[in-house]
Design a protein around this motif. Structure first.
Motif, PDB file in Angstrom:
ATOM      1  N   ILE A   1       0.835  -1.209   0.000  1.00 55.30           N
ATOM      2  CA  ILE A   1       0.000   0.000   0.000  1.00 55.30           C
ATOM      3  C   ILE A   1       0.866   1.253   0.000  1.00 55.30           C
ATOM      4  O   ILE A   1       0.601   2.205  -0.747  1.00 55.30           O
ATOM      5  CB  ILE A   1      -0.975  -0.026   1.196  1.00 55.30           C
ATOM      6  N   VAL A   2       1.914   1.271   0.808  1.00 57.85           N
ATOM      7  CA  VAL A   2       2.794   2.446   0.864  1.00 57.85           C
ATOM      8  C   VAL A   2       3.498   2.650  -0.477  1.00 57.85           C
ATOM      9  O   VAL A   2       3.585   3.778  -0.976  1.00 57.85           O
ATOM     10  CB  VAL A   2       3.808   2.323   2.017  1.00 57.85           C
ATOM     11  N   ASP A   3       3.986   1.581  -1.080  1.00 57.37           N
ATOM     12  CA  ASP A   3       4.639   1.707  -2.386  1.00 57.37           C
ATOM     13  C   ASP A   3       3.654   2.214  -3.439  1.00 57.37           C
ATOM     14  O   ASP A   3       4.013   3.037  -4.293  1.00 57.37           O
ATOM     15  CB  ASP A   3       5.261   0.378  -2.822  1.00 57.37           C
ATOM     16  N   ALA A   4       2.430   1.743  -3.381  1.00 52.15           N
ATOM     17  CA  ALA A   4       1.402   2.227  -4.308  1.00 52.15           C
ATOM     18  C   ALA A   4       1.101   3.697  -4.058  1.00 52.15           C
ATOM     19  O   ALA A   4       0.877   4.466  -5.002  1.00 52.15           O
ATOM     20  CB  ALA A   4       0.131   1.400  -4.181  1.00 52.15           C
ATOM     21  N   ALA A   5       1.116   4.117  -2.804  1.00 51.33           N
ATOM     22  CA  ALA A   5       0.888   5.528  -2.468  1.00 51.33           C
ATOM     23  C   ALA A   5       2.005   6.399  -3.035  1.00 51.33           C
ATOM     24  O   ALA A   5       1.748   7.485  -3.580  1.00 51.33           O
ATOM     25  CB  ALA A   5       0.785   5.700  -0.954  1.00 51.33           C
ATOM     26  N   ILE A   6       3.237   5.939  -2.925  1.00 51.34           N
ATOM     27  CA  ILE A   6       4.377   6.675  -3.494  1.00 51.34           C
ATOM     28  C   ILE A   6       4.208   6.811  -5.001  1.00 51.34           C
ATOM     29  O   ILE A   6       4.376   7.896  -5.564  1.00 51.34           O
ATOM     30  CB  ILE A   6       5.707   5.967  -3.127  1.00 51.34           C
TER      31      ILE A   6
ATOM     32  N   THR B   1      -5.688   9.167  -1.897  1.00 50.39           N
ATOM     33  CA  THR B   1      -6.825   8.853  -1.023  1.00 50.39           C
ATOM     34  C   THR B   1      -6.807   7.346  -0.772  1.00 50.39           C
ATOM     35  O   THR B   1      -6.216   6.584  -1.548  1.00 50.39           O
ATOM     36  CB  THR B   1      -8.181   9.230  -1.662  1.00 50.39           C
ATOM     37  N   HIS B   2      -7.466   6.952   0.291  1.00 48.73           N
ATOM     38  CA  HIS B   2      -7.567   5.526   0.575  1.00 48.73           C
ATOM     39  C   HIS B   2      -8.304   4.804  -0.558  1.00 48.73           C
ATOM     40  O   HIS B   2      -7.908   3.714  -0.973  1.00 48.73           O
ATOM     41  CB  HIS B   2      -8.291   5.305   1.909  1.00 48.73           C
ATOM     42  N   ARG B   3      -9.345   5.415  -1.058  1.00 43.33           N
ATOM     43  CA  ARG B   3     -10.127   4.807  -2.137  1.00 43.33           C
ATOM     44  C   ARG B   3      -9.278   4.635  -3.407  1.00 43.33           C
ATOM     45  O   ARG B   3      -9.349   3.602  -4.080  1.00 43.33           O
ATOM     46  CB  ARG B   3     -11.357   5.653  -2.443  1.00 43.33           C
ATOM     47  N   ALA B   4      -8.465   5.657  -3.715  1.00 42.26           N
ATOM     48  CA  ALA B   4      -7.608   5.564  -4.902  1.00 42.26           C
ATOM     49  C   ALA B   4      -6.604   4.422  -4.759  1.00 42.26           C
ATOM     50  O   ALA B   4      -6.296   3.727  -5.735  1.00 42.26           O
ATOM     51  CB  ALA B   4      -6.888   6.888  -5.133  1.00 42.26           C
ATOM     52  N   LEU B   5      -6.104   4.215  -3.553  1.00 40.74           N
ATOM     53  CA  LEU B   5      -5.174   3.102  -3.322  1.00 40.74           C
ATOM     54  C   LEU B   5      -5.879   1.756  -3.462  1.00 40.74           C
ATOM     55  O   LEU B   5      -5.334   0.830  -4.062  1.00 40.74           O
ATOM     56  CB  LEU B   5      -4.523   3.230  -1.949  1.00 40.74           C
TER      57      LEU B   5
END
Length: 195
Positions: free
Chosen positions: A10-15, A27-31
């Motif tokens: 999740i963190v890598d996807a957020a980056i 956003t949480h939904r976008a992740l």
């Protein structure tokens, strides 16, 4: 998948999301959508956006320390400035090649967190180690290694930004030209402070 692995995913996807779509897209939904997870998955692991951003800062810092250690940039005794400059240049080039999204995200968050007394300093120190730079300049016999280290870190910060978002962004990382440009820059810095 373990909880630790899911959190890292999740963190890598957020980056990657920040790097490709900007900070507002986080956003949480976008992740959940990006990772094809059930709705609410990202918020289960990171209850707040703040918790997610703290995890991003920690991830960037941890990866930076791991990459530096893996690069084995231990100075020789005595220090050979040219060899050391070439080693640092290869490491910087690898950073531009392998962690471009980390660099973009770090800069976006650095600006966004300017007024945050906890996260901004952590993020500002996440990429380069002033202590290691100070040790390098001390080993080189520089009279004021603390000042030289701070100046060197400022130079590296500017050089990295220039290469992924500035006037030299068109100079492709992972090429001999890229490493040559970075080597020249670091060499000039070393020559400027050598006794």
């Amino acid at each position: 998948m373990s909880t630790t692995d899911r959190r890292t995913l999740i963190v890598d996807a957020a980056i990657d999301l920040i790097a490709t779509q900007g900070l507002r897209a986080l956003t949480h939904r976008a992740l959940d959508t990006a990772l094809d997870l059930p709705t609410g998955s990202a918020s289960y692991y990171f209850r707040t956006k703040r918790a997610l951003i703290e995890a991003i800062v920690d991830r960037i810092t941890t990866r930076s320390r791991e990459d530096f250690t893996a690069a084995q940039l231990t100075p020789t005794d005595p220090i050979d400035p040219d060899t050391t400059a070439a080693g640092i240049a290869v490491w910087l080039d690898r950073l531009l090649t392998d962690r471009r999204n980390h660099l973009i995200t770090r800069h976006a968050l650095t600006l966004d967190l300017l007024s945050d007394p906890d996260l901004h300093p952590r993020l500002a120190r996440s990429l380069f180690s002033t202590e290691r730079a100070r040790n390098l300049f001390d080993a080189m016999g520089i009279r004021d290694p603390a000042t030289a280290a701070a100046d060197f870190i400022a130079l590296l910060e500017g050089a990295i930004f220039d290469r992924f978002a500035g006037s030299r962004a068109s100079l492709a990382a992972g090429t001999p030209e890229s490493i040559r440009q970075l080597t020249n820059l670091v060499t000039i810095c070393f020559r400027g402070v050598m006794p």
